[in-house]
Write an enzyme that holds these catalytic residues in place. Structure first.
Site, short mmCIF file in Angstrom:
data_model
loop_
_atom_site.label_atom_id
_atom_site.label_comp_id
_atom_site.label_asym_id
_atom_site.label_seq_id
_atom_site.Cartn_x
_atom_site.Cartn_y
_atom_site.Cartn_z
CB ALA A 83 -0.91 0.00 1.22
CG LEU A 143 2.09 2.27 4.82
CD1 LEU A 143 2.52 3.46 5.65
CD2 LEU A 143 1.08 2.69 3.75
CB CYS A 144 4.91 0.52 -1.02
SG CYS A 144 6.23 0.51 -2.24
CG PHE A 145 7.43 4.82 0.47
CD1 PHE A 145 8.52 5.57 0.10
CD2 PHE A 145 6.40 4.65 -0.44
CE1 PHE A 145 8.60 6.16 -1.16
CE2 PHE A 145 6.47 5.23 -1.70
CZ PHE A 145 7.57 5.98 -2.06
#
Length: 250
Positions: A83, A143-145
């Site tokens: 996400a 989360l992707c980050f």
């Protein structure tokens, strides 16, 4: 000068959208551009923003949204990965048709685009690099980050750019998010302005990025808007596929 690996007759149509849009519209238009690439052989590069903090879920992601993000709009992406909280950022999407040399090896597309972005940041005095190794990272963060990929662009230890792809009938859609500043919804994730890029330098950043990235694909043709038929397809997709409640029709 155009990139030597691009087709000499290739044209990349470029959209730089200063007016932020909703998550459902952004994802619907990206899918309509992918259809244009798959059906008509058109190459597209689009840079855009989001009208409100929005969570986009990777296409294959099926996880409960953390409590601190549940009150935000949610939309499903065509591309994979984790996400993304879209807030203070610029997002790019590039569509490469099957006949273009850049579509032959989709993994190399990540590095090619990221190299161009690293180069533009360097011109503005911000040193960044690709991660290169993910040995110390797990891939189960929401989360992707907070995940690690070898092609992530870092400033120091902080990820400021990540990308994901989707392939359809040989055409490739690549999404990427470039964090400009941290969001109050995810304060642990800094952006370019938190890590040394002056606000004044950021004003022309996207125009520089559009020029540099477009050169990977051929001659850049700048448009004020997508064609009418593409916009009509996007409106239909927004209504029927990308629902306002964040659901996604398969």
């Amino acid at each position: 000068m155009n990139d030597p690996e691009a087709s000499p007759t290739a044209v990349c149509q470029v959209l730089v959208e200063n007016a932020p849009q909703t998550g459902t519209w952004n994802m619907a238009l990206d899918e309509a551009l992918l259809e244009s690439g798959a059906n008509e052989g058109q190459c597209w590069l689009r840079w855009y923003r989001w009208s409100e903090p929005t969570v986009s879920l990777g296409y294959f992601q099926d996880r409960e949204i953390p409590a601190e993000l549940r009150n935000l709009p949610v939309v499903k992406r065509l591309s994979g990965g984790g996400a993304i909280l879209h807030h203070h950022e610029w997002t790019y999407s590039v569509v490469v048709p099957s006949r273009h040399p850049r579509a032959r090896n989709p993994p190399e597309l990540y590095a090619a685009v990221h190299d161009r972005i690293i180069g533009v940041l360097a011109e503005l005095g911000v040193m960044s690099q690709m991660r290169g190794s993910t040995a110390a990272f797990r891939d189960d963060s929401f989360l992707c980050f907070q995940r690690g990929d070898a092609n992530d662009v870092l400033i120091g230890a902080h990820k400021v750019l990540g990308s994901a792809q989707r392939r359809r009938r040989g055409a490739v859609l690549q999404h990427g998010s470039l964090l400009m500043a941290s969001s109050p919804h995810a304060g642990e994730l800094p952006g370019l302005h938190d890590l040394g890029l002056q606000q004044s330098l950021g004003e022309g950043l996207v125009q520089k990025l559009a020029i540099s990235v477009a050169e990977l694909f051929g001659e850049a043709r700048y448009l004020d808007s997508a064609p009418k038929n593409t916009l009509e397809m996007a409106a239909e997709l927004q209504q029927n596929r990308y629902k306002t409640d964040g659901s996604f029709a398969q």
